[in-house]
Design an enzyme around this catalytic site. Sequence first.
Site, PDB file in Angstrom:
ATOM      1  CG  ASN A  68       2.281   8.528  -5.197  1.00 45.25           C
ATOM      2  OD1 ASN A  68       2.280   9.662  -5.648  1.00 45.25           O
ATOM      3  ND2 ASN A  68       2.350   8.283  -3.894  1.00 45.25           N
ATOM      4  CB  SER A  99       5.126  -2.695  -8.629  1.00 41.69           C
ATOM      5  OG  SER A  99       4.933  -1.497  -9.328  1.00 41.69           O
ATOM      6  N   GLY A 132       4.556  -4.176  -3.209  1.00 40.60           N
ATOM      7  CA  GLY A 132       3.892  -3.933  -1.925  1.00 40.60           C
ATOM      8  C   GLY A 132       2.448  -3.516  -2.153  1.00 40.60           C
ATOM      9  CB  VAL A 133       0.841  -0.191  -1.604  1.00 41.20           C
ATOM     10  CG1 VAL A 133      -0.530   0.453  -1.741  1.00 41.20           C
ATOM     11  CG2 VAL A 133       1.342   0.001  -0.184  1.00 41.20           C
ATOM     12  CE1 TYR A 134       0.444   2.310  -6.046  1.00 45.75           C
ATOM     13  CE2 TYR A 134       2.277   2.428  -7.581  1.00 45.75           C
ATOM     14  CZ  TYR A 134       1.305   3.058  -6.836  1.00 45.75           C
ATOM     15  OH  TYR A 134       1.183   4.429  -6.895  1.00 45.75           O
ATOM     16  N   GLY A 185       4.669   2.759   2.737  1.00 44.55           N
ATOM     17  CA  GLY A 185       5.703   1.803   2.326  1.00 44.55           C
ATOM     18  C   GLY A 185       7.100   2.394   2.323  1.00 44.55           C
ATOM     19  CB  VAL A 186      10.048   1.575   0.232  1.00 47.91           C
ATOM     20  CG1 VAL A 186       9.688   1.885  -1.187  1.00 47.91           C
ATOM     21  CG2 VAL A 186      11.531   1.689   0.465  1.00 47.91           C
ATOM     22  CG  ASP A 187       6.959   7.487  -1.563  1.00 47.35           C
ATOM     23  OD1 ASP A 187       7.913   8.267  -1.420  1.00 47.35           O
ATOM     24  OD2 ASP A 187       5.932   7.773  -2.223  1.00 47.35           O
ATOM     25  CG  ASP A 224      15.215   0.858   6.504  1.00 44.97           C
ATOM     26  OD1 ASP A 224      14.901   1.300   5.375  1.00 44.97           O
ATOM     27  OD2 ASP A 224      14.912   1.421   7.566  1.00 44.97           O
TER      28      ASP A 224
END
Length: 169
Positions: A23, A116, A118-120, A31-33, A9
Amino acid sequence: MKMELLKGDLTKIDCDAIVNAANESLLGGGGVDGAIHRAAGPQLLEACKKLNGCPTGDAKITPGFNLPARFVIHTVGPVWKGGINNEEDLLRSCYQRSLELANENNFYSIAFPNISAGVYHFPKEKAAQIAIETVQAFGWKHELPKKVMFVCFDQENYDLYKTKLNLIR
Ligand code: AR6
């Protein structure tokens, strides 16, 4: 420069700066954010509000507040849209700008997630390749940061980085 691979982590890493895959609003997300904002505490959002967002491919810095890391470098990776929208150059720029900020602030150590990927939806392997290449090239030209960590949350990413890092050693 020394490149290290870690599994775990990012929010637990004790170093000068961890890099957030944010973003353009810089006002948090999943996510990590999301994990970074939860671990850093509400002061991080207050600091981010003062930055007026960040364009894709660029990076901005805040303190780390309750994180073990002293600072957070927030960078905005590209959303993968098939690869014909300059995604690769924009991702390269994320690593470059993050490393430049680390260098300007005399940081010794910095830790990256797979930005980028992950979700991106940037293809994981291509993203890892760009990460390693850009960091390595920066290290040829700059004394700082001395230590760059790639922190992988899952085994698949860890194995991708491991194979690629072994190839250049
Ligand atoms: N430590 C290390 N890596 C992590 C952690 C963690 N705690 N959590 C996730 N990852 P993502 P993106 C990995 O989706 O693709 C947010 O909503 C994850 O497995 O966090 O750049 C932002 O606000 C993946 O390999 O970031 C943006 O809207 C990598 O981190 C958007 O997501 C990146 O996955 C950015 O999407």
